[in-house]
Design a protein around this motif. Structure first.
Motif, short mmCIF file in Angstrom:
data_model
loop_
_atom_site.label_atom_id
_atom_site.label_comp_id
_atom_site.label_asym_id
_atom_site.label_seq_id
_atom_site.Cartn_x
_atom_site.Cartn_y
_atom_site.Cartn_z
N UNK A 48 -7.29 -3.82 -5.58
CA UNK A 48 -7.07 -5.27 -5.55
C UNK A 48 -6.20 -5.67 -4.36
N UNK A 49 -5.15 -4.91 -4.10
CA UNK A 49 -4.27 -5.22 -2.97
C UNK A 49 -5.03 -5.12 -1.64
N UNK A 50 -6.02 -4.24 -1.61
CA UNK A 50 -6.82 -4.07 -0.40
C UNK A 50 -8.03 -4.99 -0.36
N UNK A 51 -8.13 -5.90 -1.36
CA UNK A 51 -9.24 -6.85 -1.38
C UNK A 51 -10.55 -6.22 -1.85
N UNK A 52 -10.46 -5.14 -2.63
CA UNK A 52 -11.63 -4.44 -3.13
C UNK A 52 -11.65 -4.50 -4.65
N UNK A 53 -12.73 -4.01 -5.24
CA UNK A 53 -12.85 -4.00 -6.70
C UNK A 53 -13.61 -2.76 -7.14
N UNK A 54 -13.66 -2.57 -8.46
CA UNK A 54 -14.45 -1.47 -9.01
C UNK A 54 -15.93 -1.67 -8.71
N UNK A 55 -16.37 -2.90 -8.54
CA UNK A 55 -17.76 -3.13 -8.17
C UNK A 55 -18.08 -2.46 -6.84
N UNK A 60 -6.19 5.52 -13.08
CA UNK A 60 -7.17 4.44 -12.90
C UNK A 60 -6.47 3.10 -12.74
N UNK A 61 -5.44 2.86 -13.54
CA UNK A 61 -4.69 1.60 -13.40
C UNK A 61 -4.14 1.47 -11.97
N UNK A 62 -3.49 2.52 -11.48
CA UNK A 62 -2.91 2.44 -10.14
C UNK A 62 -3.98 2.32 -9.06
N UNK A 63 -5.13 2.98 -9.27
CA UNK A 63 -6.24 2.81 -8.33
C UNK A 63 -6.75 1.37 -8.34
N UNK A 64 -6.83 0.76 -9.51
CA UNK A 64 -7.26 -0.64 -9.60
C UNK A 64 -6.30 -1.56 -8.85
N UNK A 65 -5.01 -1.31 -9.00
CA UNK A 65 -4.02 -2.12 -8.27
C UNK A 65 -4.22 -1.93 -6.77
N UNK A 66 -4.39 -0.69 -6.34
CA UNK A 66 -4.62 -0.41 -4.91
C UNK A 66 -5.86 -1.13 -4.40
N UNK A 94 0.81 -1.21 0.00
CA UNK A 94 0.00 0.00 0.00
C UNK A 94 0.85 1.27 0.00
N UNK A 95 1.96 1.34 0.76
CA UNK A 95 2.74 2.58 0.73
C UNK A 95 3.24 2.96 -0.68
N UNK A 96 3.76 1.99 -1.42
CA UNK A 96 4.25 2.28 -2.77
C UNK A 96 3.09 2.61 -3.72
N UNK A 97 2.04 1.84 -3.63
CA UNK A 97 0.91 2.04 -4.55
C UNK A 97 0.26 3.39 -4.30
N UNK A 98 0.07 3.77 -3.05
CA UNK A 98 -0.55 5.07 -2.77
C UNK A 98 0.34 6.21 -3.22
N UNK A 99 1.63 6.03 -3.15
CA UNK A 99 2.55 7.06 -3.67
C UNK A 99 2.33 7.24 -5.17
N UNK A 100 2.22 6.12 -5.89
CA UNK A 100 1.97 6.19 -7.33
C UNK A 100 0.61 6.81 -7.63
N UNK A 101 -0.41 6.47 -6.84
CA UNK A 101 -1.74 7.06 -7.04
C UNK A 101 -1.64 8.58 -6.88
N UNK A 102 -0.94 9.03 -5.85
CA UNK A 102 -0.78 10.47 -5.64
C UNK A 102 -0.05 11.14 -6.79
N UNK A 103 1.02 10.52 -7.26
CA UNK A 103 1.78 11.09 -8.38
C UNK A 103 0.91 11.19 -9.63
N UNK A 104 0.15 10.15 -9.90
CA UNK A 104 -0.69 10.16 -11.10
C UNK A 104 -1.82 11.18 -10.97
N UNK A 105 -2.37 11.33 -9.78
CA UNK A 105 -3.43 12.32 -9.57
C UNK A 105 -2.90 13.73 -9.85
#
Length: 97
Positions: free
Chosen positions: A78-85, A70-76, A36-47
């Protein structure tokens, strides 16, 4: 008429496959390993990049950066056990109110 956003489900499946198969050399799997730390960093950068592109009024750039976000949000998700649904359910619930 085809809905281009249907591809999000396919992309979720690809992300799941890369994570579950522990595909070495996969960017998705390297994000997963960073957690989560790396993925959230990427989400912030992309935002931020989406905002910069929008401020430049460059529609093509906004599309590219939004796709990255959106790709990085999808990865986040999934890693958190969530989905776009889960996200779509929340959006639908907000629309009801």
């Amino acid at each position: 008429m085809s809905n281009e956003c249907d591809f999000l489900r396919t992309l979720e499946d690809v992300i799941d496959d890369r994570i579950l198969s522990k595909k070495q050399g996969s960017y998705t799997y390297s994000l997963y390993l960073g957690g989560v730390p790396l993925i959230t960093k990427k989400v912030g950068e992309e935002a931020v990049e989406v905002v910069v592109a929008a401020m430049a009024n460059d529609k093509d750039w906004v599309i590219r950066e939004t796709a990255d976000l959106i790709y990085h949000l999808l990865v986040l998700l999934r890693v958190m056990g969530l989905s776009m649904d889960d996200v779509c359910r929340e959006l639908r619930n907000r629309h009801k109110g």
